[in-house]
Design an enzyme around this catalytic site. Sequence first.
Site, short mmCIF file in Angstrom:
data_model
loop_
_atom_site.label_atom_id
_atom_site.label_comp_id
_atom_site.label_asym_id
_atom_site.label_seq_id
_atom_site.Cartn_x
_atom_site.Cartn_y
_atom_site.Cartn_z
N GLU A 70 -5.81 2.48 6.44
CA GLU A 70 -5.36 2.51 5.00
C GLU A 70 -5.95 3.77 4.53
OE1 GLU A 70 -6.58 -0.31 1.34
OE2 GLU A 70 -5.65 -1.36 3.05
N SER A 93 -11.61 -1.42 2.64
CA SER A 93 -10.91 -1.88 3.61
C SER A 93 -10.49 -0.85 4.41
CB SER A 93 -9.86 -2.80 3.25
OG SER A 93 -10.36 -3.96 2.85
N ARG A 103 0.74 -1.02 -0.13
CA ARG A 103 -0.13 -0.08 -0.07
C ARG A 103 0.85 1.18 -0.02
NH1 ARG A 103 -2.22 -3.72 -1.48
NH2 ARG A 103 -4.03 -4.58 -0.81
#
Length: 295
Positions: free
Chosen positions: A287, A217, A167
């Site tokens: 995230e 998410s 990420r």
Amino acid sequence: MEYRADEPMKLHTTFRTGGPARRYCSIASIDELKEVMSTAEADGDPLFIIGNGSNLLVSDRGIDGTVIEVGDRFRKIRVISGDSEAEIAGIYAEAGALLSVIAVAARDAGLDGMVFASGIPGTLGGAVSMNAGAYGGEMKDIIEYVDVFRNGKEERIPGADMHFGYRTSICHEEPMVVLGAKLRLIPGKKEEIAAAMQDLSQRRREKQPLEYPSAGSTFKRPEGFFAGKLIQDSGLSGYRIGGAEVSAKHCGFVINRGDATSDDIYQLIRHIIRTVEEKHQVRLEPEVRMLGEFE
């Protein structure tokens, strides 16, 4: 350029929350991007770059600066056949193109390798920046090169030099704007690609709370664990603060039940982090990218 003053950011995020941006514009070309950046710099105005707003939580107080949307006015897609020896088959897309639309273009062209990204609700620019992934695939697996605007000029960065990690990418290390990217794909059978996309779509509908606004998410996957399982095992399934809720369908998702504020979501994220750390000695990392002032 057409600027909008005090533009409600809840119209531009998948959480459907967020206060106003002092100045907002959507670009359609690199020249427009340069013009807006130059104007903001001359005015001493902070700049914020967004795509589809699918991984974004904007403060209820809004954003005191200029927001540039690299979105649906900057989304051209070109299929590259790979017929010549100098070309590798794939797709070139501008940063504002949605991954779902690129995946359909790849399917229709009989190009495989994009199935994993077909349900990620974001733009190519955001997906490249954060090395988005799902179902065992990541953007780094298919990036041949990325075109960016950095240090006042356009540059082409090979995928191997993008510093892709979980990420993250070079985009998090220094200021730049993703303009587009070449995706390296392989010839496949349209029917098989379509079937694989349909299978993933069905699995998402069954396991994810797609009926509610969310940012997908909410947390990164901690090494050796699954965020959703940790949250569930912490007794937080269905836990609410205001209109924000830990989805009982998938505890890795924080959802907007319809009347959530950004502060509700932010406070719930903080509560989840504290609770999981207390119970499992694992600290979750969001995230979701947060813009503006919180607390």
